[in-house]
Design a protein around this motif. Sequence first.
Motif: not given
Length: 716
Positions: A72-96
């Motif tokens: 599944g998802g890389d939990l280390g990456d998720l742990l490092a994702t801050t609210p300020e990076r929500a847009g990046e996570l959205t793009v990655f999730a939508d891309s996957a």
Amino acid sequence: MTTTDTTTETITWEQTESGVVVLTFDDPTQSVNTMTAAWSASLSAALDRLATLGSDLTGVILTSAKKTFFAGGDLGDLLATTPERAGELTVFADSAKAMLRRLETLGVPVVAALGGSALGGGYEIALACHHRIAVDSPALRIGLPEVTLGLLPGGGGVVRTVRLLGLDAALDKVLLPGTAYRVQDALELGLIDRIVPDADSLIVAATEWISANPGATQPWDRGEPIPGGTAYTPEIEAVLPLRSAVLRTRHKGAPMPAPANILAAAVESTQVDFDTASAVETRYFVELATGPISKNIIQSTFFDKQSIKSGASRPEGFPVHRANFAAVLGAGMMGAGVALSCALVGMRVALKDIDTAAAERGKDYARKVLGKQVEAGKRTREDADAILDLITPTASVADLAGADLVIEAVFEDPDLKRTVFAEVLDVVAPDAVLASNTSTLPITDLARDLPRAEDFIGLHFFSPVDRMELIEIIVGDKTSDATLAKAFDIALQMRKTPIVVGDGRGFFTSRVILQRLVEAAAMIGEGVDPQSIEQASLQAGYPVGTLALLDELTLSLPLKIRSQFREVAQQQGTELADHPGDAVLTAMVEELGRPSRVAGGGFYEYPDGRRGALWPGLGERFPVSGERADLADLRDRLLFAEVLETVRCHEDGILRSTADANVGSLLGIGFPTWTGGTSQFVAGYPGGTRAFVHRAQELADKYGPRFTPPASLLEG
């Protein structure tokens, strides 16, 4: 026979003469496959290549070269994702999710061939296939456990399970419980479609299905309705308010947002088309993934637990040790549970007590537990009998001859414990691990007069032993590193999670939980309504009310431990500050004669031995004040009492790592899951350590110096 064999960064490509392409997940940089940027690039490249094959492509099989299919998802990456990076996570999730959508709409059959577990994002990949085949392995698990990490399945898991199983089944069987299913159960539920006997059969079975189903598509792409209906279906719509109420009741007001987000995403997904539903799912996922609670849970339940089980606290340089024959001294509740736990992993056990009848009663506990498992179909009668045969009840020291592990589980009396050890030292193996199951007595003192103090160690089990996962390993002043290494290995052998702590009265778990117990008693003395105390306990996230817990543990226990702490302080030339809860507990035990549930009465009444209402006499002895209690303060007092004592345990050298504190507090004393544990509570506190210190000082100003932040926090 294959016609091509090429590899991208994390995916191996093979195409057979029949036109079937086998894509094998195999990340060379990790022991498991996860949704990294490299995986995303590899899958995108593979999809591009598949699109160029045209009529030469007849089907696709997804499989793995790892022991698991996909983690599944890389939990280390998720742990490092801050609210300020929500847009990046959205793009990655939508891309996957866009890639998985491309996969299921290629126009050819796509099969997931599962040779290992497919959990979380791994199963979401399998859901994007038209057919799922798994090996019949007892170790293989299928499911979407994201809720247990404070998340929801953000790779299409919510949308696809709802459309595959229907809203009710998806929520109740998969998404909300986060169950990891065995293969047969997953087949019955419809999470997989076929089971094959071994890994060699996977590709053959997948190829056969592709040949027989050349026009395969997903049911949601064929226009099939969602099983059971949508949120607009009257029968479903009528129970949605009840579902929300059930969730609120289940979590008692504790901050657990994942189930609520899962319910919202699932319900909303039935009201829109597939692509819009995917966008809704992403929004709810990102909200959780960038929030503090999922990070707390991931840190403790995954990274900290992984650190512990990998041996971070185990001394290096010693071979892996396995115990074969355990001598358990004392056949009471704890000893009986220890004996069963040893037998469950194949150890031979001599269960000794003062007479054979008492030892037999200890073995009866194993008979009862195993009998229930047989009745429930979880174990065969033959298997249960084989486990029982490993336990020998005895009153004779001679029956312990050659034991390589001794676990003492008698009453908390130092002289008695020393006596039972002295009786067996000449009989057991000369290098046997000598362990005491004490919960509060210092190991160094217990080993004081024993000739083999270097072999002596504490193994504090938690009740009921066969179900509780934690073992608190206590290292005495003379305990050798070799003995600690052996004890650590034995804990893993018993399928437990070991934390390693220093020696001292109460160790870590007993010392910390004591603070919560006496704080609740202090609230009673202040005139706080006992119902408010219990409500605050549940809203904080504790599994039971603190007054109810006091009754279970007995009200005299905190008094006894506090008395022991007072003696230690006097020996050291200091004084233990009085706690306002002491007077309440003393009155309950000595004046009112209500010491515990076992004795028939404590803070609660116990008609027929079952917990009933709070005892009405409490209000007479401890009148409730006219002021309305501040629930936020009550919650924080319970939480901060345990957290501040954890900080002091770090300062005193009782705790060796934050991982031990977090995992020990979650598994051993029921500290609320959403916090991530007593150390993570500080690290993840909104506003950081400075804000935590400020709040602690507020509590100290209002309720007493016991909430004064320790020096290490002020220095930080």
